[in-house]
Enzyme design. Structure first.
Site, mmCIF file in Angstrom:
data_model
loop_
_atom_site.group_PDB
_atom_site.id
_atom_site.type_symbol
_atom_site.label_atom_id
_atom_site.label_comp_id
_atom_site.label_asym_id
_atom_site.label_seq_id
_atom_site.Cartn_x
_atom_site.Cartn_y
_atom_site.Cartn_z
ATOM 1 N N ASP A 77 -0.367 1.072 -5.138
ATOM 2 C CA ASP A 77 -0.996 0.244 -5.899
ATOM 3 C C ASP A 77 -2.590 0.266 -5.859
ATOM 4 O OD1 ASP A 77 -0.555 -1.211 -3.506
ATOM 5 O OD2 ASP A 77 -1.291 -2.969 -4.379
ATOM 6 N N GLU A 144 0.418 -3.566 -2.083
ATOM 7 C CA GLU A 144 -0.002 -3.839 -0.777
ATOM 8 C C GLU A 144 -1.291 -4.799 -1.046
ATOM 9 O OE1 GLU A 144 -3.719 -3.280 2.242
ATOM 10 O OE2 GLU A 144 -3.496 -2.983 -0.141
#
Length: 484
Positions: A77, A144
């Protein structure tokens, strides 16, 4: 020159490819499917777990079969942030990249080098036919940036490696061996309003032009926080003028220092010019204070006619709200007593929203020491409870405890010295890495983190150094050859 043709092409071509895929935190399905297809297209084992983490296994190359399995880890991400004037839809468009001297940056948005360069480097090794390496377990985690739910959800037994290289460090001279943990602090509540027809004008105040940045790695740099500066401006106005707070909308993601914030005050038309002058005077004071760190800071006002009747905060409510937001700690709370120049504990007042009397205040508190993190979170809770707020703690993740004398740490540092004839900075970082969470599930896994030089992460000024990516690539390949 195309991004695809930059050297090393093994990184940049893959980076350009994944940057064409929208991959916001908690919206990673497209990139997850792409990574699974990528691994399978190479004839490699590839699977995802229940939350979306992807694992790709590649056998050792000839002559490296006896070496330990190594885990290569990066997160899929990226932070989605853009300048207010940039017309861009993150959900449907790929990142528009450009080359600026030695830097690759994006056109008015975050670049995604955090952690796309790490992902691309692993992809380059997986796709290679001539890079020597031990058996690889490539772990690509999700989410994350907004909770580390991928790392939190790792199941025991999925990984079998003895060593882990995390590729999420953002300075090519650093070898990261520890990091801070964090917790989200959220305050919500409602303030008393009153309906009135006394105010016929709305004055809009906007704080813009700040650099923003990573709320861990940049928190010590003295950068402006748009939320805090806006509250300072509001205090200067409501303490002198007959004005009522109507709305506030500032900041964005918890892990990004706020760059922009706006508020609207209701007042009488006869008072509007005086209020705008107060804002201008305060802006001049703040601009002088931040001249060195925030040269592009702009605090502006506009006005418009108001509706016949408005619901605005009462005098008591707005005074308390602004005071509490001003008191809420932002920035460094304590420096490390162990590592020179390292932030131990900090807080980012990331988001403030007020609408129709209801408010939300979002913070991310970080610390390398669990008890210090809990203490600062308690201070914030006590602060927000002065507003009778409901305060919730969530997303708690542990720090990663350094092992300076560890075998992998020494090997990594020795490799750096041999390649570059200089001393690396072996350090702990204040940003959040997933190693602490991975280590809870796999306590025997030895870990270090490395990466190329990236600046302005989590902001539209994010950029990656082309020369540093080349340096990192050489370092990375040498580490693969030399792990035990």
């Amino acid at each position: 020159m195309s991004i695809h043709t930059l050297e090393p092409t093994a990184i940049w071509s893959h980076f350009a490819t994944i940057n064409a895929i929208p991959r916001a935190s908690k919206k990673e399905e497209a990139i997850i499917e792409y990574m699974l297809s990528f691994g399978k297209s190479l004839g490699l084992f590839a699977e995802r777990d229940e939350v979306g983490n992807v694992l790709i296994r590649k056998p050792a190359t000839s002559g490296y079969e006896s070496k330990s399995i190594i885990v290569l880890q990066a997160h899929l991400d990226m932070v989605h942030q853009k300048n207010a004037e940039t017309d861009f839809n993150f959900e449907t468009s790929g990142i528009q990249m450009l080359i600026d001297g030695d830097w690759v940056r994006a056109d008015g948005t975050t670049l995604g080098a955090d952690n796309g360069i790490g992902v691309a480097a692993i992809m380059g090794v997986l796709a290679s036919s001539d890079i020597p390496h031990p058996a690889i377990e490539a772990l690509f985690t999700i989410d994350e940036e907004t909770g580390m739910t991928g790392a939190k959800s790792l199941a025991p037994g999925w990984l079998t490696g003895s060593y882990l290289l995390n590729l999420d460090t953002e300075d090519d001279e650093e070898i990261t061996i520890g990091c801070a943990g964090g917790v989200d602090v959220t305050a919500t509540g409602a303030l008393r309003e009153e309906a009135t027809t006394a105010y016929d004008t709305l004055v809009h105040i906007a704080v813009k032009g700040l650099q923003g940045g990573h709320s861990g790695m940049d928190i010590h740099k003295g950068l402006g926080n748009a939320n805090k500066l806006l509250m300072r401006v509001l205090d200067s106005v409501i303490s002198e003028a007959d004005a009522r707070l109507y709305t506030v909308d500032g900041g964005g993601l918890r892990n990004a220092i706020p760059r922009e914030a706006t508020a609207t005050l209701a007042c009488r038309s006869a008072d509007a010019a005086g209020i705008r002058d107060m804002v201008k005077r305060t802006q001049q004071i703040i601009a002088k204070e931040y001249a060195a760190t925030e040269p592009s800071l702009a605090i502006s006002t506009t006005q418009e006619n108001a509706d016949d009747e408005l619901s605005v905060l009462t005098v008591e409510s707005q005074q308390k709200f602004v005071a509490v937001c001003n008191v809420a700690h932002h920035g460094v709370f304590r420096m490390s007593a162990v590592f020179p120049d390292l932030v131990e504990t900090s807080n980012n007042v990331a988001r403030i929203v007020l609408k129709s009397g209801k408010y939300t205040i979002l913070c991310l508190t970080r610390s390398a020491i669990q008890s210090s993190k809990e203490y600062l979170a308690m201070i914030l809770r006590s602060t927000f409870e002065m507003l009778d707020a409901e305060v919730a703690f969530s997303g708690d993740y542990p720090g990663w405890e350094p092992e300076p004398e560890g075998e992998l740490v020494q090997l990594t540092a020795d490799t750096y010295r041999r390649l570059f004839n200089s001393e690396p900075s072996v350090c702990a970082g204040h940003g959040g890495l997933e190693c602490g969470l991975i280590g809870k599930v796999y306590p025997n896994l030895k870990m270090v983190s490395v990466g190329p030089t990236i600046r302005g992460a989590h902001s539209p000024d994010e950029r990656a150094s082309i020369s540093s990516v080349a340096k990192f690539w050489n370092f990375f390949l040498e580490l693969l050859k030399n792990t035990p």
